[in-house]
Design a protein around this motif. Structure first.
Motif, PDB file in Angstrom:
ATOM      1  N   SER A  82       0.854  -1.184   0.000  1.00 18.40           N
ATOM      2  CA  SER A  82       0.000   0.000   0.000  1.00 18.40           C
ATOM      3  C   SER A  82       0.892   1.237   0.000  1.00 18.40           C
ATOM      4  O   SER A  82       1.771   1.374   0.854  1.00 18.40           O
ATOM      5  N   VAL A  83       0.677   2.159  -0.951  1.00 10.75           N
ATOM      6  CA  VAL A  83       1.549   3.318  -1.173  1.00 10.75           C
ATOM      7  C   VAL A  83       0.750   4.587  -0.923  1.00 10.75           C
ATOM      8  O   VAL A  83      -0.378   4.739  -1.403  1.00 10.75           O
ATOM      9  N   THR A  84       1.354   5.491  -0.138  1.00 10.45           N
ATOM     10  CA  THR A  84       0.707   6.776   0.159  1.00 10.45           C
ATOM     11  C   THR A  84       1.602   7.956  -0.181  1.00 10.45           C
ATOM     12  O   THR A  84       1.199   9.099   0.041  1.00 10.45           O
ATOM     13  N   ARG A  85       2.843   7.720  -0.685  1.00 10.87           N
ATOM     14  CA  ARG A  85       3.753   8.821  -0.998  1.00 10.87           C
ATOM     15  C   ARG A  85       4.291   8.654  -2.404  1.00 10.87           C
ATOM     16  O   ARG A  85       4.454   7.533  -2.897  1.00 10.87           O
ATOM     17  N   SER A  86       4.590   9.783  -3.050  1.00  8.91           N
ATOM     18  CA  SER A  86       5.121   9.747  -4.414  1.00  8.91           C
ATOM     19  C   SER A  86       6.491   9.095  -4.420  1.00  8.91           C
ATOM     20  O   SER A  86       7.250   9.195  -3.449  1.00  8.91           O
ATOM     21  N   GLY A  87       6.810   8.456  -5.520  1.00  7.08           N
ATOM     22  CA  GLY A  87       8.130   7.876  -5.656  1.00  7.08           C
ATOM     23  C   GLY A  87       8.103   6.751  -6.675  1.00  7.08           C
ATOM     24  O   GLY A  87       7.076   6.413  -7.266  1.00  7.08           O
TER      25      GLY A  87
END
Length: 933
Positions: free
Chosen positions: A804-809
């Motif tokens: 689960s991803v919540t930050r840009s990158g």
């Protein structure tokens, strides 16, 4: 009427009303159906394309297409439904439908939203196509482009059909913001920065949001403005606030008492002003606090302060006056210490350390610290008299005697004594050695020190005479039974005194075990003595073992050791202390002890006959085999009467064994007791079970080493592949068998099987790059079924199959199983979708333009609240509905033109974490000129 459905002749008889009868017949034939085969049925083509279609079938002679009114069986069919009829040679017909369809995709349209200059534009084509190719090379939908212009897109569907469309991208016109040029002012003044009117949002670097800003400190100031279209522009200005001329009166300073210092300000900064009232550029100052003030070309003033204090002068100590003893010379060091900066001595030296001697009577020094402050000290150099000492001259004594020496006193002023013997007492006792052979002359010196540290020495000579040296010879002895006579003569002396009572110079002694001694005196009177021991020695007593019986064929090693003596003479001719005997016979020895006395002894060794049993060679069997083996212990030569004793407890001449082990029989000749043994070992050969392991998967291009995992030797290896090595290398899935057989023929048919299935490399696909809103969660591989027996590792060491991803990158996943590793990565960009666009001014004048103050946003808002405050902190408006704005009134009454404070809190419906956000700032109500509270 009847229905006919079978081939045959059919008759009918009819009777009319007159009873007349009529007969008729028909020959009816039912033809066999001819199979009608289409080359293919319904199919898909690109729009505007036609499909060549051939209805021709064996046995059919006529064809008709209803959609084209064409009787040719071959036709190019366009996109629609095409009914047909075909007739065979019997006139029988078949009907059907061929559907030529396309994918019926929506028209390929491109939608463009007008954006700000230098912002990226999003071009969106109709969904449902298989691929997209934009004129800028992008292959995604939507596509991101930069700058205005005409952009075209070419799309293909799953059939490979090509579609094209284009659109124009344009940008808003933006008025640049201008804060003016860089400026310089004096510290304490202020500078008004004006970003200008016509913008909807002002964002200064200090987070203020007014069109103007007042600054009073040096720095770089910037503002970002947003116009009604949401386009942003920025400007930066450098403002310098001068603190006046830069100068320094110097660091705070400490002075030596009575000193002064010149304080000066730099030239060219008039007028000058001092706290002393002086207006000159420089003043002389001592112990106090002083400040001076100067003015630069801008009229900016600057001030500096210096504090002057009086230092504590240094101190110096050379120590007490220096004393030295009469008739001595010296050179001593004086060192006041390294803590001073300069030195001045009585003799003109300027070094830190000097030497002074007995020629100096007064010594002084002046010292200066690093600031030039000084101090001084003086010592006197004084001569002291020497002490008195007398040991008394010369003396003679006999060896071994003691002589006391006394250093005496000197009026009680002596404080220490130092003898050449290392003694430190006033008196010493000199003890002479009793063993000297020649006269010995020794000097003894003492040094005394008085309370002033002065020293004086004296020497005493002592002569030691050696003692007389009588000699009776070495102690002597005789063996028991020998004749013995000896004359004892100590040498030539003045007098003799024997322990036998004789006073003669010599005496004669015979064979008597006794001690003889004599005391003699020489011409000086020194006395000494000597003695001799006469001993009767017994004869030696050698000991050999008693006569011994040894069974034949039994090797033996008997060591004959008669005891500890000085020499040996064996009957074999040997002269060794001990004799090793390996054969029978009689052995004699004569020994001599340390006293030269001799004696002899002997022993006999007899050889007896012995039985000879033989159980044969060792036998090898497999460890789990069943056997019966007879072992016979009867000797090869018959004897008078044998007794048998087996290691398993049996007493018969033979036994039968069924288990591996070591078996021993002992056969005893009961006539002489001689016995011998024979042993045989029935060895159990270990059955080795191969273990190829649990099997598993084998990957493409992978090789595996199959190893039965057994140690040792003695087995052959037979593989199902035909190989015979201990280990084999395989690279294909399948079942593999190994059989091991003992080379000695005992343990056989030992097998193991291993199975390998085909392994595959993991497949992973993160998809195209993703853009989402901050606060949302992008779930990577959410619908992915984890590959079995695989390890998932993301770039931040997370090892779950999903992330689960919540930050840009850029996110990368590495999936590893026994067949290898695959990686994939994806770029995720979280946009700030939560911006509220809040105006900084409004004009509630009823003209329908900008009459109400409220925020605008495209995001869904929940839990919303807005409060408006006047400049004194009183709330003038509140609402929980984002669609309700403030019209510039309070309780129905109009409020004056002024700057008001707003505070807006809300939760974005796009934010999965439901974080409350707060926006604070100022809004200007533009109306009349009256300001009320």
């Amino acid at each position: 009427a009847i229905t006919l459905n079978q081939t045959g002749i059919y008759y009918v008889t009819a009777t009319d009303t007159n009873s007349c009868t009529y007969v008729d017949s028909i020959n009816f034939t039912v033809f066999d159906s001819i199979p009608f085969i289409l080359p293919f049925t319904d199919t898909l083509v690109c729009p505007n394309d036609t499909l060549p279609f051939d209805l021709s079938n064996p046995g059919y002679v006529e064809y008709y297409w209803f959609s084209t009114a064409d009787s040719n069986p071959v036709n190019n069919l366009y996109v629609t439904e095409h009914p047909y009829v075909a007739t065979d040679s019997n006139g029988c017909q078949v009907t059907g439908m061929v559907s030529v369809l396309d994918l019926n995709l929506p028209p390929l349209l491109s939608i463009f939203n007008e954006v700000c200059p230098n912002d990226s534009s999003t071009l969106t084509a109709s969904p449902g196509y298989d691929t997209y190719t934009w004129s800028n090379g992008d292959t995604t939908n939507p596509a991101i482009v930069f700058g205005p212009g005409t952009y075209s897109v070419t799309a293909t569907d799953t059939l490979g059909c090509i579609y094209e469309a284009s659109t124009n991208a344009v940008s808003f016109a933006v008025t640049p913001v201008d804060l003016g040029g860089d400026d310089s002012l004096c510290l304490g003044q202020t500078k008004l920065l004006n970003a200008g009117a016509g913008y909807s949002v002002y964002d200064w670097d200090d987070t203020t949001t007014n069109p103007v800003r007042i600054v009073d400190s040096t720095g770089t100031y910037s503002v970002v403005v947003t116009d009604a279209n949401g386009c942003r522009t920025a400007d930066t200005v450098n403002i310098l606030f001068s603190s006046g001329p830069e100068f320094s009166l110097g660091n705070d300073t400490a002075l030596c008492p009575g000193d002064e210092i010149l304080l000066e300000m730099p030239q060219g900064f008039e007028p000058y002003s001092w706290n002393t009232g002086d207006s000159t550029r420089g003043i002389f100052a001592s112990d106090s606090t002083f400040w001076g003030e100067a003015t630069d070309g801008l009229g900016c003033k600057a001030r500096d302060t210096i504090v002057l204090t009086v230092r504590t002068p240094p101190t110096v100590d050379l120590g007490p006056d220096y004393h030295f003893c009469r008739f001595t010379t010296f050179s001593e060091i004086l060192n006041p210490g390294p803590q001073y900066d300069a030195y001045q001595w009585h003799n003109g030296d300027t070094t830190q350390i000097i030497n002074f001697t007995e020629a100096d009577s007064t010594v002084w020094v002046r010292v200066f610290d690093v600031w030039g402050c000084e101090a001084s000290d003086t010592i006197e150099v004084i001569q002291d008299p020497l002490p008195n000492v007398n040991l008394g001259g010369l003396d003679t004594i006999c060896a071994g005697a003691t002589r006391p020496l006394n250093a005496g006193t000197s009026g009680g002023t002596i404080v220490s004594y130092s003898w050449s013997t290392s003694a430190t007492s006033q008196t010493v006792n000199i003890t002479t050695s009793p063993t000297i052979e020649m006269p010995d002359v020794q000097n003894y010196t003492v040094t005394v020190t008085d309370m002033n540290g002065c020293e004086r020495a004296d020497t005493f000579t002592l002569v030691t005479m050696p003692l007389p040296s009588p000699h009776l010879g070495n102690d002597t002895a005789f063996c028991t039974g020998d004749a013995f006579s000896l004359v004892l003569d100590p040498g030539n002396f003045v007098s003799y005194n024997w322990n036998t009572g004789s006073t003669q110079p010599t005496i004669t002694v015979g064979a008597v075990d006794s001690l003889y001694s004599v005391q003699v005196t020489d011409s000086i009177g020194c006395v000494s003595s000597a003695d001799i021991v006469v001993t009767e020695n017994p004869l030696p007593n050698p000991a050999l073992p008693a006569d011994t019986n040894i069974c034949e064929r039994n090797s033996f090693n008997i060591v004959l050791n008669p005891g500890g003596f000085t020499s040996y003479n064996w009957s074999t001719g040997s002269a060794a202390p001990a004799l090793l005997v390996t054969t029978g016979g009689t052995y004699e020895v004569t020994v001599t002890d340390v006293n030269g006395c001799q004696n002899d002894t002997s022993t006999t060794i007899n050889i007896e006959p012995t039985p000879e049993p033989d159980l044969g060679r060792n036998i090898v069997v497999c460890e789990d085999s069943i056997f019966n083996i007879t072992l016979d212990g009867t000797p090869s030569t018959t004897g008078p009467n044998y007794a048998f004793s087996w290691s398993n407890g049996a007493s018969t001449d033979s036994i039968t064994v069924t288990t591996p082990g070591r078996y021993t029989v002992t056969v005893t000749n009961q006539g002489n007791g001689c016995r011998d043994s024979s042993s045989i070992r029935i060895n159990s050969f270990e059955r080795v079970i191969p273990n190829l392991g649990p099997g598993g998967v084998i990957c493409d291009g992978e090789a595996r080493l199959l190893d039965p995992m057994v140690s040792g030797t003695g087995y052959s290896f037979n593989w199902s592949t035909g190989e015979s090595t201990r280990r084999i290398l395989i690279n294909q899935p399948g079942t593999y068998i190994v059989e091991m057989n003992a080379v000695n023929g005992t343990c056989r048919n030992n097998r193991d099987t291993i199975v390998f299935e085909q392994g595959t490399l993991p497949v992973i696909e993160l998809g195209e790059d993703i853009r989402a809103c901050e606060g949302q969660t992008v779930r990577l591989l959410d619908n992915h079924t984890p590959f079995p027996d695989a390890e998932y590792i993301w770039q931040d060491t997370i090892t779950t199959p999903r992330l689960s991803v919540t930050r840009s990158g850029r996110y990368q996943v590495r999936v590893t199983n026994t067949c290898g590793t695959v990686t994939d990565e994806i770029q995720i960009l979280f946009d700030d979708c939560f911006q509220l666009y809040i105006p900084n001014a409004f004009t509630p004048n009823g003209d329908g333009i900008n009459d109400v103050f409220k925020p605008e946003t495209d995001q869904p808002i929940v839990d919303y609240a807005m409060v408006i405050y006047n400049r004194w902190g009183n709330a003038v408006f509140k609402t929980n509905d984002i669609n309700v704005g403030w019209d510039g009134t309070r309780n129905g009454g109009a409020l004056p033109q002024d700057v008001y404070i707003y505070r807006i809190t809300y939760v974005s419906g796009l934010d999965e974490r439901r974080q409350r956000r707060i926006e604070k700032g100022q809004v200007t109500l533009i109306k009349g000129e009256t300001i009320e509270r």
